[in-house]
Scaffold this motif. Structure first.
Motif, short mmCIF file in Angstrom:
data_model
loop_
_atom_site.label_atom_id
_atom_site.label_comp_id
_atom_site.label_asym_id
_atom_site.label_seq_id
_atom_site.Cartn_x
_atom_site.Cartn_y
_atom_site.Cartn_z
N UNK A 186 114.44 108.81 178.78
CA UNK A 186 113.38 109.56 179.45
C UNK A 186 112.02 108.91 179.22
N UNK A 187 111.13 109.13 180.18
CA UNK A 187 109.76 108.64 180.13
C UNK A 187 108.84 109.81 180.47
N UNK A 188 107.86 110.08 179.62
CA UNK A 188 106.96 111.21 179.82
C UNK A 188 105.51 110.75 179.76
N UNK A 189 104.65 111.43 180.49
CA UNK A 189 103.21 111.16 180.44
C UNK A 189 102.47 112.27 181.15
N UNK A 190 101.17 112.35 180.93
CA UNK A 190 100.36 113.34 181.62
C UNK A 190 99.86 112.78 182.95
N UNK A 191 99.58 113.68 183.87
CA UNK A 191 98.95 113.34 185.15
C UNK A 191 97.89 114.40 185.42
N UNK A 192 97.00 114.11 186.34
CA UNK A 192 95.97 115.07 186.72
C UNK A 192 96.36 115.77 188.01
N UNK A 193 95.97 117.02 188.12
CA UNK A 193 96.19 117.75 189.37
C UNK A 193 95.44 117.06 190.50
N UNK A 194 95.95 117.24 191.72
CA UNK A 194 95.31 116.60 192.88
C UNK A 194 93.89 117.10 193.08
N UNK A 195 93.66 118.39 192.79
CA UNK A 195 92.33 118.99 192.96
C UNK A 195 92.04 119.87 191.76
N UNK A 196 90.82 119.78 191.24
CA UNK A 196 90.37 120.68 190.17
C UNK A 196 89.09 121.35 190.65
N UNK A 197 89.20 122.64 190.97
CA UNK A 197 88.05 123.37 191.51
C UNK A 197 87.04 123.72 190.42
N UNK A 198 87.54 124.04 189.22
CA UNK A 198 86.66 124.43 188.13
C UNK A 198 86.68 123.33 187.07
N UNK A 250 85.66 123.28 184.18
CA UNK A 250 85.88 123.78 182.83
C UNK A 250 87.36 123.94 182.51
N UNK A 251 88.20 123.92 183.54
CA UNK A 251 89.64 124.08 183.34
C UNK A 251 90.32 122.72 183.20
N UNK A 252 91.39 122.72 182.43
CA UNK A 252 92.17 121.49 182.27
C UNK A 252 92.86 121.15 183.59
N UNK A 253 92.85 119.88 183.92
CA UNK A 253 93.50 119.45 185.16
C UNK A 253 94.83 118.76 184.87
N UNK A 254 95.26 118.80 183.62
CA UNK A 254 96.42 118.00 183.25
C UNK A 254 97.74 118.75 183.37
N UNK A 255 98.73 118.00 183.82
CA UNK A 255 100.12 118.42 183.83
C UNK A 255 100.90 117.31 183.14
#
Length: 467
Positions: free
Chosen positions: A378-390, A392-397
């Motif tokens: 397995x290979x794992x890593x974080x990515x960012x959401x396509x859009x972050x409206x706020x 102050x909120x985390x954009x990571x998945x």
């Protein structure tokens, strides 16, 4: 294979059902009589090596996985998860009975899975009287099951997207080619607009003005995907309609979600056309960052695309993929072949997918072993959401992809790893059905098991039980 008789009737029926064929049609294609195929499907005759080879030739069947224990679809592990529910605790259904149902009555196993999914949904929304039974299976669950039944591969859609991508030109500069195609072929103008004009949407098509509006918050690769999605809705309209009619969704919301999911699949195939993408994947040894650079895609887009490479005669490594948020909620599950994780629960905390949030952007590899002894790289890593409206909120998945460990030498991320290392991380399905006795990260008592508690002793696992 020659040393034991193979009774694979359930798997034959499942394969025939997935192909949409009757017995006469399949029998003709593999060169046997319909009556003989009927005997095979009823387990009145063992499947011979010759029949297996003909199946492999006609339908590109992987003989090892087809003849192995468990098979495709609702397997014994998923049935085990269902019957571990507390309401079945007094039945103590043995594993061999579940295996018999999964192997010999696959349609019954699928029906049980569908009913349990409806029950889970009803438990989550107990209010509201007695709705129509079909509404208890959520659109998301129905579409997910349909996509998985096709092994996340749609050949006609792939061919159409590949032809269109060839006409559009090179991946670099694809966004402009897509905008031009929308304008010249369908009279659609594309504009980048401030996010407040779209409210909570990232894109919106105005039918009256024939205008596609994309949020300025979208990253370049997400804008390209949005353009490809909109073009797919128009360019492949007849094909998409035929595919939806053939799938026969039970209601309007499910139909719309399937339409969107197929258009999303087409968008990914336009950005990353099958043959060029597979060739690049093999050339770069499945290095996702290099694939992103070559096709102008995001990490998540490229990872998702890797799960779709199931073309007969030109298959890629059969990857599975999951996407989770920081709370462990699973928002995507796709698999080209086997998929070793719980359908109704979350994922195992021992899989380093969850620790990816501690090292944003870094790739983490791991070899894991499921309770049945199957190993996965397995290979794992974080990515960012396509859009972050706020802001102050985390954009990571976090996303994780994986495959049978036998494919690891073909993957760049496995370079330098000792694949023979005796320490392989043992993982399991949802804690409530995991059979592992000494797991320090167990979060729930195993259903249907007797707890072995002793007030004079504390164990590493908070819920010790009798094996």
């Amino acid at each position: 294979m020659a040393e034991r008789k193979l009774y694979l009737g359930g798997r034959l029926r499942r394969l025939r059902r997935e192909l949409g064929m009757n017995q006469s049609a399949m029998a003709a294609e593999i060169g046997i009589s319909p009556s003989y195929l009927n005997h095979l499907e009823r387990n009145q005759r063992p499947v011979t090596a010759q029949v297996l080879l003909r199946l492999a030739d006609a339908y590109d069947v992987d003989l090892k996985s087809f003849a192995a224990e468990g098979g495709e679809g609702t397997g014994v592990d998923q049935l085990g998860e269902i019957f571990a529910d507390p309401m079945f605790s007094d039945l103590a259904i043995p594993r061999y009975e579940l295996l018999e149902v999964a192997d010999n009555a696959p349609s019954v196993a699928d029906a049980v899975s569908r009913l349990y999914a409806a029950l889970v949904e009803r438990r989550q929304h107990p209010e509201g009287g007695a709705p129509d039974e079909t509404s208890l299976v959520t659109p998301e669950a129905w579409v997910r099951d349909h996509i998985q039944a096709q092994r996340n591969h749609f050949p006609y859609l792939e061919e159409a997207a590949e032809t269109l991508a060839g006409a559009l030109g090179e991946p670099i500069g694809l966004a402009e080619a897509l905008r031009r195609r929308l304008r010249e072929a369908f009279g659609i103008d594309t504009r980048i607009v401030p996010p407040d004009l779209l409210d909570a949407a990232s894109q919106h098509y105005d039918y009256h003005r024939k205008r596609l509006m994309l949020s300025s918050l979208l990253r370049p690769e997400s804008r390209t995907f949005a353009l490809a999605y909109q073009l797919a809705l128009f360019e492949f309209r007849p094909l998409l309609q035929r595919m939806i009619e053939a799938a026969a969704p039970p209601d309007t919301p499910t139909r719309r979600l399937l339409h969107m999911s197929l258009a999303n699949h087409a968008a990914g195939a336009i950005m990353m056309p099958y043959a060029p993408f597979l060739a690049a994947a093999e050339r770069h040894r499945y290095d996702i960052d290099r694939l992103c650079g070559e096709f102008g895609a995001s990490v998540e887009q490229a990872a998702h695309r890797l799960t779709t490479l199931g073309r007969p005669g030109a298959r890629g490594i059969p990857f599975f993929m999951l996407r989770v948020d920081a709370a462990g909620n699973v928002s995507k599950r796709f698999a080209g072949e086997s998929f070793p994780f719980s359908r109704f629960g979350g994922t195992c905390p021992r899989w380093n997918l969850h620790s990816a949030f501690q090292t944003p952007g870094r790739v983490a590899t791991q070899i894991v072993e499921t309770p049945d002894g199957q190993r996965f790289f397995t290979v794992s890593r974080t990515v960012d959401r396509a859009v972050r409206l706020d802001p102050r909120e985390s954009s990571q998945l976090a996303i994780g992809i994986g495959c049978d460990a036998k494919y690891a030498p073909k993957i760049a991320y496995a370079d330098g790893l000792d694949l023979s290392d005796p320490y392989i991380t043992p993982i399991g399905p949802a804690c409530g059905i995991c059979p592992r006795l000494r797991c320090p990260q167990r979060a729930a008592a195993p259903a249907g098991r007797t707890l072995a508690l002793n007030e004079l002793q504390k164990t590493i696992s908070p819920y010790p039980f009798v094996g």
